[in-house]
Design a protein around this motif. Structure first.
Motif, PDB file in Angstrom:
ATOM      1  N   TYR A   2       0.772  -1.123   0.060  1.00 12.73           N
ATOM      2  CA  TYR A   2      -0.037   0.075  -0.083  1.00 12.73           C
ATOM      3  C   TYR A   2       0.682   1.283  -0.108  1.00 12.73           C
ATOM      4  CZ  TYR A   2      -3.796   3.187   0.997  1.00 12.73           C
ATOM      5  OH  TYR A   2      -4.786   3.954   0.857  1.00 12.73           O
ATOM      6  N   ASN A  41      -2.648   0.432  -4.238  1.00  8.72           N
ATOM      7  CA  ASN A  41      -1.986  -0.747  -3.900  1.00  8.72           C
ATOM      8  C   ASN A  41      -1.043  -1.039  -5.152  1.00  8.72           C
ATOM      9  OD1 ASN A  41      -2.591  -2.138  -1.364  1.00  8.72           O
ATOM     10  ND2 ASN A  41      -4.718  -2.092  -2.279  1.00  8.72           N
ATOM     11  N   SER A  70       3.485   0.647   3.221  1.00  2.00           N
ATOM     12  CA  SER A  70       2.904  -0.198   3.933  1.00  2.00           C
ATOM     13  C   SER A  70       2.574  -1.492   3.556  1.00  2.00           C
ATOM     14  CB  SER A  70       1.780   0.344   4.743  1.00  2.00           C
ATOM     15  OG  SER A  70       1.194  -0.557   5.625  1.00  2.00           O
ATOM     16  N   ARG A  71       2.647  -2.626   4.248  1.00  4.13           N
ATOM     17  CA  ARG A  71       2.278  -4.054   3.785  1.00  4.13           C
ATOM     18  C   ARG A  71       0.919  -4.106   3.144  1.00  4.13           C
ATOM     19  NH1 ARG A  71       3.117  -7.846   8.395  1.00  4.13           N
ATOM     20  NH2 ARG A  71       2.602  -6.153   9.553  1.00  4.13           N
ATOM     21  N   GLU A  72      -0.129  -3.233   3.764  1.00  2.00           N
ATOM     22  CA  GLU A  72      -1.442  -3.117   3.388  1.00  2.00           C
ATOM     23  C   GLU A  72      -2.244  -2.039   3.854  1.00  2.00           C
ATOM     24  OE1 GLU A  72      -3.702  -6.875   3.921  1.00  2.00           O
ATOM     25  OE2 GLU A  72      -1.785  -8.304   4.118  1.00  2.00           O
ATOM     26  N   GLU A  73      -3.217  -1.768   3.317  1.00  2.00           N
ATOM     27  CA  GLU A  73      -3.940  -0.614   3.658  1.00  2.00           C
ATOM     28  C   GLU A  73      -4.400  -0.919   5.097  1.00  2.00           C
ATOM     29  OE1 GLU A  73      -7.779   2.004   2.231  1.00  2.00           O
ATOM     30  OE2 GLU A  73      -7.282   0.322   1.180  1.00  2.00           O
ATOM     31  N   ARG A  74      -4.658  -2.139   5.479  1.00  2.69           N
ATOM     32  CA  ARG A  74      -5.209  -2.171   6.835  1.00  2.69           C
ATOM     33  C   ARG A  74      -4.229  -1.925   7.858  1.00  2.69           C
ATOM     34  NH1 ARG A  74      -5.365  -8.773   7.918  1.00  2.69           N
ATOM     35  NH2 ARG A  74      -3.287  -9.201   7.127  1.00  2.69           N
ATOM     36  N   TRP A  75      -3.014  -1.704   7.722  1.00  5.17           N
ATOM     37  CA  TRP A  75      -1.990  -1.407   8.731  1.00  5.17           C
ATOM     38  C   TRP A  75      -1.952   0.186   8.956  1.00  5.17           C
ATOM     39  CZ3 TRP A  75      -1.459  -5.354  11.358  1.00  5.17           C
ATOM     40  CH2 TRP A  75      -1.166  -6.799  10.747  1.00  5.17           C
ATOM     41  N   LEU A  76      -2.890   0.775   8.181  1.00  2.00           N
ATOM     42  CA  LEU A  76      -2.558   2.314   8.250  1.00  2.00           C
ATOM     43  C   LEU A  76      -4.097   2.853   8.462  1.00  2.00           C
ATOM     44  CD1 LEU A  76      -0.833   4.588   7.154  1.00  2.00           C
ATOM     45  CD2 LEU A  76      -2.091   4.481   5.030  1.00  2.00           C
ATOM     46  N   THR A  77      -4.121   3.763   9.405  1.00  2.00           N
ATOM     47  CA  THR A  77      -5.400   4.085  10.156  1.00  2.00           C
ATOM     48  C   THR A  77      -5.535   5.547   9.365  1.00  2.00           C
ATOM     49  OG1 THR A  77      -4.971   3.271  12.166  1.00  2.00           O
ATOM     50  CG2 THR A  77      -6.609   4.787  12.081  1.00  2.00           C
TER      51      THR A  77
END
Length: 92
Positions: A2, A41, A70-77
């Motif tokens: 991401y 992504n 970031s590895r994935e969007e879910r790791w970003l707030t």
């Protein structure tokens, strides 16, 4: 992975052309979310290609481009203040 990409292009006689090129290239790879900010992504290869293309236009002594990974969007707030305009919310 991401990616969040943002840039500042100096406003001088060549700045408008640089800004236009950087905007068009970024929009081909990522979603435009706010002024000079893009997200999305990308594979390692696509990120490499994006950076290669942008490198041809950015003036290293005048312009600035930042890429957050970031590895994935879910790791970003994400937190919005003011109008919430989440242009990527329509992706499933």
């Amino acid at each position: 992975m991401y990616i969040v990409l943002m840039y500042d292009i100096m406003s001088d006689e060549k700045g408008a052309k640089v800004h236009r090129n950087v905007f068009k290239i970024s929009k081909r790879y990522l979603t435009h979310i706010q002024m000079s900010v893009f997200e999305g992504n990308l594979s390692e290869l696509k990120l490499f290609q994006l950076k290669q293309e942008l490198n041809e236009h950015i003036r290293r002594d005048k312009d600035s481009l930042i890429i957050f990974k970031s590895r994935e969007e879910r790791w970003l707030t994400k937190e919005f203040l003011g109008i919430e305009d989440d242009k990527t919310s329509n992706f499933f």
